[in-house]
Enzyme design. Structure first.
Site, PDB file in Angstrom:
ATOM      1  N   TRP A 103       0.841  -1.211   0.000  1.00 33.20           N
ATOM      2  CA  TRP A 103       0.000   0.000   0.000  1.00 33.20           C
ATOM      3  C   TRP A 103       0.866   1.247   0.000  1.00 33.20           C
ATOM      4  O   TRP A 103       0.569   2.222  -0.700  1.00 33.20           O
ATOM      5  CB  TRP A 103      -0.960  -0.002   1.194  1.00 33.20           C
ATOM      6  CG  TRP A 103      -2.015  -1.061   1.103  1.00 33.20           C
ATOM      7  CD1 TRP A 103      -2.221  -2.078   1.975  1.00 33.20           C
ATOM      8  CD2 TRP A 103      -3.009  -1.225   0.072  1.00 33.20           C
ATOM      9  NE1 TRP A 103      -3.273  -2.874   1.558  1.00 33.20           N
ATOM     10  CE2 TRP A 103      -3.770  -2.367   0.403  1.00 33.20           C
ATOM     11  CE3 TRP A 103      -3.325  -0.508  -1.090  1.00 33.20           C
ATOM     12  CZ2 TRP A 103      -4.841  -2.813  -0.395  1.00 33.20           C
ATOM     13  CZ3 TRP A 103      -4.390  -0.959  -1.886  1.00 33.20           C
ATOM     14  CH2 TRP A 103      -5.128  -2.092  -1.537  1.00 33.20           C
ATOM     15  N   ASP A 171      -1.482   6.931   6.305  1.00 33.36           N
ATOM     16  CA  ASP A 171      -2.527   6.022   5.842  1.00 33.36           C
ATOM     17  C   ASP A 171      -2.739   5.053   7.002  1.00 33.36           C
ATOM     18  O   ASP A 171      -1.900   4.192   7.260  1.00 33.36           O
ATOM     19  CB  ASP A 171      -2.067   5.291   4.579  1.00 33.36           C
ATOM     20  CG  ASP A 171      -3.046   4.180   4.167  1.00 33.36           C
ATOM     21  OD1 ASP A 171      -4.078   4.016   4.836  1.00 33.36           O
ATOM     22  OD2 ASP A 171      -2.748   3.490   3.171  1.00 33.36           O
ATOM     23  N   LYS A 195     -12.007  -1.532   7.237  1.00 33.07           N
ATOM     24  CA  LYS A 195     -11.212  -2.466   8.033  1.00 33.07           C
ATOM     25  C   LYS A 195     -11.535  -2.332   9.514  1.00 33.07           C
ATOM     26  O   LYS A 195     -12.020  -3.266  10.122  1.00 33.07           O
ATOM     27  CB  LYS A 195      -9.728  -2.258   7.759  1.00 33.07           C
ATOM     28  CG  LYS A 195      -9.339  -2.971   6.467  1.00 33.07           C
ATOM     29  CD  LYS A 195      -8.344  -2.268   5.643  1.00 33.07           C
ATOM     30  CE  LYS A 195      -8.210  -2.967   4.288  1.00 33.07           C
ATOM     31  NZ  LYS A 195      -7.544  -2.135   3.300  1.00 33.07           N
TER      32      LYS A 195
HETATM   33  C1  LIG Z   1      -7.035  -1.624   2.284  1.00 32.62           C
HETATM   34  C2  LIG Z   1      -5.998  -0.601   2.322  1.00 32.62           C
HETATM   35  C3  LIG Z   1      -5.927   0.419   1.357  1.00 32.62           C
HETATM   36  C4  LIG Z   1      -6.884   0.500   0.191  1.00 32.62           C
HETATM   37  O1  LIG Z   1      -8.140   0.880   0.616  1.00 32.62           O
HETATM   38  P1  LIG Z   1      -9.340   1.119  -0.401  1.00 32.62           P
HETATM   39  O2  LIG Z   1     -10.352   1.763   0.493  1.00 32.62           O
HETATM   40  O3  LIG Z   1      -9.744  -0.213  -0.932  1.00 32.62           O
HETATM   41  O4  LIG Z   1      -8.868   2.024  -1.479  1.00 32.62           O
HETATM   42  C5  LIG Z   1      -4.953   1.374   1.496  1.00 32.62           C
HETATM   43  N1  LIG Z   1      -4.069   1.340   2.509  1.00 32.62           N
HETATM   44  C6  LIG Z   1      -4.110   0.377   3.454  1.00 32.62           C
HETATM   45  C7  LIG Z   1      -3.114   0.399   4.570  1.00 32.62           C
HETATM   46  C8  LIG Z   1      -5.066  -0.623   3.388  1.00 32.62           C
HETATM   47  O5  LIG Z   1      -5.106  -1.583   4.313  1.00 32.62           O
END
Ligand SMILES: *Cc1c(COP(=O)(O)O)cnc(C)c1O
Length: 361
Positions: A103, A171, A195
């Site tokens: 990511w 993030d 998540k």
């Molecule tokens: C799942 C995830 C993403 C992507 O998320 P989306 O909402 O599907 O775009 C980005 N960064 C991390 C750390 C993730 O776990």
């Protein structure tokens, strides 16, 4: 109703109380004669939910609403990979990125379209199995970007890098609200909700108001943080239902006693699973060897004999455990045990890990 142990990495398990309340809201919200799926985003029933959810989010994170705001946006965390540099970088302007996994690498790729990226540190040399501890930061960089929890690889920052006066951006898609950390260390945090914070469909962007005020103006309105901050995330139709469920999750966190209680439970859960892996280390190999860098949210491991993978997963299914297969790009196994995942499920997995190792070792 039958509820299994859902170890999915996202969308992921939600508290049963939240699902029950949301199902009521789907039938009728606030005695309005309408479903939460039907009410206008400009009407009083939804407006109250919107405002309350923003206030509750900042309260749970311990952030001052005078200093910080929270936006509810569409497009997932992946859209933020582009929006952040679009709003703050320009040709010749440098941002530092710490590369800790797939990511993070995607965030870096997008940032390069808008400015200069300095990869200040990386753990790619060891398949992202650790968190770098030293970084070559750029003096006067526009910001430093980290991925607080690496969902695919199973590492997590348990100490934040010291970036001095340079804004720290995270993030935090897979560990927002998992620990009682000092969220005021960040200028901006973003997280797809699916998540640890709610259902898919909404992305949380929590930012300092003075930082948003420094964003660029010459970009499309819908892609501008300023637009969304000024219009209170109502520039266009927000993902109302997802925001509503995030609000229920936040109330659930407050009812549990807040982030310190949630963190203690997450520590207990992770210790159960890592404990079983380490006690059977001849049979299992945790992807992250150093406990200092292990994720509380995503426990990644392999069976030393990969020929047993199918049998392991089938046996888990028999015990009502789903979603243990690792990410398609890294293989192996992954147990995602976010805030809403119950302690009993971690006990069940720990027992299964031990019994399977003894039976097949
Ligand atoms: C799942 C995830 C993403 C992507 O998320 P989306 O909402 O599907 O775009 C980005 N960064 C991390 C750390 C993730 O776990």
């Amino acid at each position: 109703m039958n509820r299994i142990y859902n170890f999915s990495a996202g969308p992921a398990t939600l508290p049963l109380e939240v699902i029950q309340e949301a199902s009521q809201g789907v039938l009728e919200i606030n005695g309005s004669g309408m479903s939460i799926l039907e009410v206008s985003h400009r009407g009083k029933d939804y407006d109250a939910i919107h405002v309350e959810t923003r206030e509750c989010l900042l309260r749970v994170l311990g952030l001052d609403p005078e200093m910080y705001t929270a936006l509810f946006l569409g497009g997932g965390a992946s859209t933020q990979f582009a929006l952040l540099p679009m709003n703050f970088l320009a040709p010749g302007v440098t941002a530092d990125y710490i590369n800790t996994g797939e990511w993070a690498a995607k965030a870096i790729k997008e940032a390069k379209r808008f400015g200069t990226v300095n990869v200040a540190s990386s753990s790619e040399d060891a398949k992202f199995s650790y968190i770098p501890k030293t970084h070559s930061l750029t003096p006067g960089a526009r910001y430093v970007h980290i991925t607080t929890n690496n969902t695919i690889e199973g590492t997590e920052f348990h100490a934040l890098p010291d970036t001095g006066d340079v804004p720290l951006i995270a993030d935090a898609s897979s560990d927002i609200m998992a620990k009682a950390i000092d969220y005021s260390r960040f200028h901006l945090i973003y997280a797809g909700a699916q998540k640890n914070a709610g259902p898919a469909g909404v992305t949380l962007v929590i930012a300092r108001k003075d930082f948003i005020a420094e964003a660029k103006d010459d970009i499309a309105a819908i892609l501008s943080y300023k637009t969304h901050a000024k219009s209170d995330s109502m520039y266009n139709t927000p993902p109302c239902f997802s925001i509503y469920v995030v609000g229920l999750v936040l109330k659930w966190i407050e009812a549990q006693g807040g982030l310190s209680v949630v963190e203690a439970r997450n520590q207990e859960k992770a210790a159960l699973v890592y404990g079983a892996l380490d006690a059977n280390s001849g049979f299992y190999e945790p992807a992250v060897a150093d406990p200092v860098d292990r994720s509380l949210m995503n426990v990644t491991f392999r069976l030393r004999n990969a020929e047993l993978d199918k049998k392991f997963l089938a046996g888990a299914q028999e015990r009502q455990m789903d979603g243990l297969k690792g990410h398609r790009n890294v293989g192996g196994m992954r147990a995602s045990i976010y805030n809403a995942f119950p302690v009993e499920g971690c006990k069940a997995l720990a027992d299964y890990l031990t019994e399977f190792a003894v039976a097949n070792g």
